[in-house]
Each structure stands twice: as structure tokens, then as C-alpha cells.
Design a protein around this motif. Sequence first.
Motif, PDB file in Angstrom:
ATOM      1  N   THR A 187       0.832  -1.209   0.000  1.00 46.58           N
ATOM      2  CA  THR A 187       0.000   0.000   0.000  1.00 46.58           C
ATOM      3  C   THR A 187       0.862   1.253   0.000  1.00 46.58           C
ATOM      4  OG1 THR A 187      -1.736  -1.189   1.204  1.00 46.58           O
ATOM      5  CG2 THR A 187      -1.812   1.217   1.240  1.00 46.58           C
ATOM      6  N   LEU A 188       1.900   1.259   0.830  1.00 49.01           N
ATOM      7  CA  LEU A 188       2.786   2.419   0.904  1.00 49.01           C
ATOM      8  C   LEU A 188       3.443   2.678  -0.446  1.00 49.01           C
ATOM      9  CD1 LEU A 188       3.986   4.556   2.838  1.00 49.01           C
ATOM     10  CD2 LEU A 188       5.856   2.954   3.287  1.00 49.01           C
ATOM     11  N   PHE A 189       3.888   1.617  -1.112  1.00 49.07           N
ATOM     12  CA  PHE A 189       4.506   1.765  -2.436  1.00 49.07           C
ATOM     13  C   PHE A 189       3.514   2.346  -3.435  1.00 49.07           C
ATOM     14  CE2 PHE A 189       4.885  -0.030  -6.699  1.00 49.07           C
ATOM     15  CZ  PHE A 189       6.129   0.449  -7.085  1.00 49.07           C
ATOM     16  N   LEU A 190       2.312   1.772  -3.504  1.00 51.95           N
ATOM     17  CA  LEU A 190       1.337   2.207  -4.510  1.00 51.95           C
ATOM     18  C   LEU A 190       0.873   3.638  -4.256  1.00 51.95           C
ATOM     19  CD1 LEU A 190      -0.399   1.553  -6.956  1.00 51.95           C
ATOM     20  CD2 LEU A 190      -2.125   0.604  -5.401  1.00 51.95           C
ATOM     21  N   VAL A 191       0.492   3.942  -3.031  1.00 49.82           N
ATOM     22  CA  VAL A 191       0.019   5.292  -2.719  1.00 49.82           C
ATOM     23  C   VAL A 191       1.145   6.304  -2.899  1.00 49.82           C
ATOM     24  CG1 VAL A 191      -0.865   6.796  -0.893  1.00 49.82           C
ATOM     25  CG2 VAL A 191      -1.827   4.507  -1.184  1.00 49.82           C
ATOM     26  N   GLY A 192       2.347   5.958  -2.432  1.00 51.09           N
ATOM     27  CA  GLY A 192       3.476   6.873  -2.584  1.00 51.09           C
ATOM     28  C   GLY A 192       3.802   7.151  -4.031  1.00 51.09           C
ATOM     29  N   ALA A 193       3.833   6.103  -4.857  1.00 50.92           N
ATOM     30  CA  ALA A 193       4.127   6.286  -6.278  1.00 50.92           C
ATOM     31  C   ALA A 193       3.053   7.127  -6.966  1.00 50.92           C
ATOM     32  CB  ALA A 193       4.243   4.918  -6.958  1.00 50.92           C
ATOM     33  N   LEU A 194       1.791   6.879  -6.637  1.00 52.38           N
ATOM     34  CA  LEU A 194       0.704   7.658  -7.241  1.00 52.38           C
ATOM     35  C   LEU A 194       0.765   9.122  -6.830  1.00 52.38           C
ATOM     36  CD1 LEU A 194      -2.280   5.138  -6.899  1.00 52.38           C
ATOM     37  CD2 LEU A 194      -1.174   5.899  -9.021  1.00 52.38           C
ATOM     38  N   LEU A 195       1.122   9.398  -5.582  1.00 50.01           N
ATOM     39  CA  LEU A 195       1.236  10.782  -5.135  1.00 50.01           C
ATOM     40  C   LEU A 195       2.361  11.516  -5.869  1.00 50.01           C
ATOM     41  CD1 LEU A 195       0.682  10.388  -1.280  1.00 50.01           C
ATOM     42  CD2 LEU A 195      -0.882  11.452  -2.920  1.00 50.01           C
ATOM     43  N   VAL A 196       3.480  10.835  -6.082  1.00 52.59           N
ATOM     44  CA  VAL A 196       4.599  11.446  -6.805  1.00 52.59           C
ATOM     45  C   VAL A 196       4.204  11.719  -8.253  1.00 52.59           C
ATOM     46  CG1 VAL A 196       6.925  11.061  -7.681  1.00 52.59           C
ATOM     47  CG2 VAL A 196       6.381  10.466  -5.312  1.00 52.59           C
ATOM     48  N   ILE A 197       3.600  10.725  -8.913  1.00 56.14           N
ATOM     49  CA  ILE A 197       3.170  10.908 -10.305  1.00 56.14           C
ATOM     50  C   ILE A 197       2.159  12.042 -10.404  1.00 56.14           C
ATOM     51  CG2 ILE A 197       1.957   9.815 -12.231  1.00 56.14           C
ATOM     52  CD1 ILE A 197       3.106   7.133 -11.215  1.00 56.14           C
ATOM     53  N   PHE A 198       1.210  12.072  -9.454  1.00 55.16           N
ATOM     54  CA  PHE A 198       0.209  13.130  -9.482  1.00 55.16           C
ATOM     55  C   PHE A 198       0.839  14.509  -9.316  1.00 55.16           C
ATOM     56  CE2 PHE A 198      -2.360  16.126  -7.043  1.00 55.16           C
ATOM     57  CZ  PHE A 198      -3.396  16.337  -7.951  1.00 55.16           C
ATOM     58  N   PHE A 199       1.751  14.646  -8.364  1.00 54.45           N
ATOM     59  CA  PHE A 199       2.363  15.956  -8.126  1.00 54.45           C
ATOM     60  C   PHE A 199       3.066  16.457  -9.376  1.00 54.45           C
ATOM     61  CE2 PHE A 199       6.009  18.577  -6.952  1.00 54.45           C
ATOM     62  CZ  PHE A 199       5.380  19.593  -6.233  1.00 54.45           C
ATOM     63  N   VAL A 200       3.824  15.587 -10.045  1.00 53.15           N
ATOM     64  CA  VAL A 200       4.532  15.993 -11.258  1.00 53.15           C
ATOM     65  C   VAL A 200       3.537  16.402 -12.346  1.00 53.15           C
ATOM     66  CG1 VAL A 200       6.033  15.172 -13.124  1.00 53.15           C
ATOM     67  CG2 VAL A 200       6.540  14.562 -10.743  1.00 53.15           C
ATOM     68  N   LEU A 201       2.483  15.625 -12.531  1.00 58.15           N
ATOM     69  CA  LEU A 201       1.490  15.930 -13.563  1.00 58.15           C
ATOM     70  C   LEU A 201       0.715  17.203 -13.240  1.00 58.15           C
ATOM     71  CD1 LEU A 201      -0.043  15.069 -16.125  1.00 58.15           C
ATOM     72  CD2 LEU A 201      -1.554  13.728 -14.646  1.00 58.15           C
ATOM     73  N   ASP A 202       0.291  17.339 -11.996  1.00 60.34           N
ATOM     74  CA  ASP A 202      -0.493  18.511 -11.623  1.00 60.34           C
ATOM     75  C   ASP A 202       0.355  19.780 -11.685  1.00 60.34           C
ATOM     76  OD1 ASP A 202      -3.032  19.547 -10.804  1.00 60.34           O
ATOM     77  OD2 ASP A 202      -2.205  19.867  -8.794  1.00 60.34           O
ATOM     78  N   ILE A 434      -1.415   0.133 -14.263  1.00 62.61           N
ATOM     79  CA  ILE A 434      -0.944  -1.197 -14.672  1.00 62.61           C
ATOM     80  C   ILE A 434       0.571  -1.346 -14.546  1.00 62.61           C
ATOM     81  CG2 ILE A 434      -0.861  -2.858 -16.562  1.00 62.61           C
ATOM     82  CD1 ILE A 434      -3.604  -2.515 -15.211  1.00 62.61           C
ATOM     83  N   PRO A 435       1.386  -0.363 -14.978  1.00 61.52           N
ATOM     84  CA  PRO A 435       2.838  -0.516 -14.770  1.00 61.52           C
ATOM     85  C   PRO A 435       3.222  -0.678 -13.303  1.00 61.52           C
ATOM     86  CG  PRO A 435       2.399   1.224 -16.363  1.00 61.52           C
ATOM     87  CD  PRO A 435       1.085   0.857 -15.765  1.00 61.52           C
ATOM     88  N   LEU A 436       2.530   0.028 -12.422  1.00 64.78           N
ATOM     89  CA  LEU A 436       2.818  -0.108 -10.990  1.00 64.78           C
ATOM     90  C   LEU A 436       2.442  -1.500 -10.495  1.00 64.78           C
ATOM     91  CD1 LEU A 436       1.587   3.369  -9.680  1.00 64.78           C
ATOM     92  CD2 LEU A 436       3.941   2.642 -10.125  1.00 64.78           C
ATOM     93  N   PHE A 437       1.315  -2.038 -10.980  1.00 63.63           N
ATOM     94  CA  PHE A 437       0.909  -3.382 -10.572  1.00 63.63           C
ATOM     95  C   PHE A 437       1.915  -4.443 -11.057  1.00 63.63           C
ATOM     96  CE2 PHE A 437      -3.699  -1.720 -10.774  1.00 63.63           C
ATOM     97  CZ  PHE A 437      -3.608  -1.256  -9.470  1.00 63.63           C
ATOM     98  N   ILE A 438       2.472  -4.231 -12.237  1.00 60.17           N
ATOM     99  CA  ILE A 438       3.478  -5.169 -12.745  1.00 60.17           C
ATOM    100  C   ILE A 438       4.713  -5.164 -11.845  1.00 60.17           C
ATOM    101  CG2 ILE A 438       5.067  -5.613 -14.660  1.00 60.17           C
ATOM    102  CD1 ILE A 438       2.871  -4.579 -16.553  1.00 60.17           C
TER     103      ILE A 438
END
Length: 446
Positions: A187-202, A434-438
Amino acid sequence: MLDGSQLSAAWGIPFAGILLSIALCPLLTPVFWHHHFGKVAAAWSLAFLLPFAVIYGADAAGGSMVHALMAEYIPFIILLTALFTVAGGIFIRGNLHGSPGLNTAILAIGAVLASVMGTTGASMLMIRPLIRANDNRVRTAHIVVFFIFIVSNAGGSLTPLGDPPLFLGFLKGVDFFWTVRHIFAETLFLVGALLVIFFVLDRWHYQREGVLPVDPTPDTRRLGFDGTINFWLLGVVVALVLMSGLWKPGIGFDVYGTPLELPGLLRDAGLIVVTLVSLRVTPASVHADNQFSWGPMTEVAKLFAGIFLTIIPVIAMLRAGTSGAFGAVVSAVTRPDGQPDPAMYFWASGVLSSFLDNAPTYLVFFNTAGGDAHLLMTHMAATLAAISAGSVFMGANSYIGNAPNMMVKAIAEQRGVRMPSFFGYMAWAGAVLIPLFIVMTFIWFR
């Protein structure tokens, strides 16, 4: 108990039918679906129950129906209703300014709250202030998409309060704190990665487009909460669920062959009281500010009633293992040496959760793995972790993967956000999730 080895795969048609109806009818016949989704769910339920009663007898059909409703559906929907009501009674007052940093912080807070007050509760509490904070932005759809990824799904993976699949596992005997001990790193990996990706995109969108000249929401002198008594009621909800899992007095009742334990009955009664108290004490102005309505909850309740009934023969056939009609499914998630394959369980439960709603999908694979909570928590812990992670995380892959997804989409569109289409949203999920799930598969589920 229903002998699944004696059932043909045709008994799964009503279950497939209601799930396909949920996926396709809103796209193909939206007006009809909006007015008649309850009738569609009832029709598929009767398509299973009536033939089953004729062939196997009214007692078998009635016993199966009572077990599905009393042991699984009613506790599930009572908890969901309590969280929906309590969260809808809290209004976050004031105007925030949606910078990338603030938006990322809101998503992170929502992820933490999701495992405490449920993905439904956290989504209903946080989505309105997030949209209001960004109503001076040009493009905001990506913000809501990541909100669904993080708050409506991934954040709810640590406790039975967090997401409906885990609550169903809790009802089946999985310890309350089992998931936080076994899939915290994932969970920490997935949420952390999504937050980083979101910050860069936003940040890219923010620097490129800026903000509108005039903020539609006027500034206020300070932030605050209205309906704060609901925070106390939320604490009562948590206490009731903990009580039902930790207190084991050994007192129970039999209802038409379905055993009901006293702690569960007291939990459900308490949750009903919490719901009624919240409705009574929450000021009408708070519900008006939140645009609170029973529409989303009514839709979920009707559709899930049909799902929980039509899934009865499917679960029975999966329980039968390789001797049942779905033996191929059992074989697909089993290694040549007869041991379960966590990677296959992760992806099988996840892919089905993307389209068939993650709560019944969890039940399907929980039973495919044997359905023995004690064995799954100990000797088969990797398998249960894979089922739990797949069902919760991949519920974000489509709008129909988890109940809050559709609720959040509806609220966002009501507030003027141009959300992606069904397949447009899936494109977002395919590119980001999907890349994160892989990666997760190779790290944790090999």
C-alpha cells in the motif's frame, strides 16, 4: 451447504448478466438504466432463485437466500450506509487554493482517512472540498481521476473499514489487523508512487495553464468544520466494528440454517442507531451545503442485493474446486505442484475487480482458495495478501470496479468537471496503474 460440484456453469448466467448490465446499460441505455436499475437487479435475482427453487426445492433456495442476505449483504450494506451518512454530515467550510502541493496533501490525507472511515466515507468527505479548491483551475479531471485511484481505492486497503472486500473477509473470520500487517508495504509503495506521479502531472498543468482570473468560490477568513458531532459518531462506528471482531462470547442464533453471532448483531444494531442519530442531529444546512442525497446509496444497495443473490451458485461451484464447473479457474491460479500462485491470484482477482465490482470478486477468490480464514491467514498468507491487494487496488481500473468510483464521478460532473468517458478513464488506469501493478507483482507476489 450447497454442493457446487452438482451445479452446471449455466447457474452463473444470472451473475454474469447483472454484472454485464452494470457495465453496459449506463453506456447503451442510460435513461432506462437510471429509472429501472433496481428492476434489472431484481429480474436477474429471480432468474436464479425461481429455477433453483423449482429444481432443488424451496427449502434449498430459501436457505441459500437467507444466508446470502443475513450473513453477508445486510451487514455489508449497513456499514456502508453508516459511513455514507456520517461522512455526508460533515462539511469542510472555507476556500482552499488548489496548488499542486495542496492537492497532493489532500490526496495523502484522504488515503489515510480511507482505511479509518472507509473509501466511501473518505471519498464523500474529501471530494467536495477538493473540487471547490480547484474550481479556479482550467483542467481538473486528472485531479479527480487520481482521487479515485488513491482515496476511493488504494487508501482503503489496510482495515476492514477501508473497503467492502476487506469487510467481507472480516465477516468470514479474517482478523481486523491482518491486512495492515501483511500488505502495508504494498500500500505504501502504490500510494506513494501515485502521489509522486500526481504531483509531477499537476505541477505541469498548473505551470502551463495557471488559474482563472476570478475564483468562483469567495475566500473566507478561516477554515472549519460543520456537523462536527459526526466525528464522534465515526468513532462509534470504528468501536462497533472492532467490538464485533474482538469480542467472542460464543453466543449465537440460527436463522433458517444461517448462524448469526451476537457481536455481529449488536454491531449492526449499533450502526443503524448511528445512522439515525446522524440524520437527526446533523443540521439541514450541512446536508444542503454537501448536496447530500440518498441517490448513490440507493443505487448501490439495490445493485448489490442482486449481486449477492446471484453469486450464490458461483461461490458454491468455486468451493467445489477442480470438481466444480469452474475447475479451470482453480487450475489457473494453482501451480503444477498444487500450491496456490499468489501472482495469478493477484491478477485474477484484480482483473475481475476492475469490471465486476471488487466485493463479490473478493468472495469468489476467497472461496477459490478454500474459504478457511484461519488457514488463509497463516499457511496461505501470501495468497490472501494477493487476493486482498488485487481486489482493493485494481478496483480503481474502471468506474465500476468499486462503489465510490461512480459516486465520485457523479459528484464531479455535477460540479462541472468534465470527467473522462468509461474507456477514457480506463486509458488513464492503463497508463498509470498497470505498470505499478506489474512492478508490485515482481516484488511481492512472485
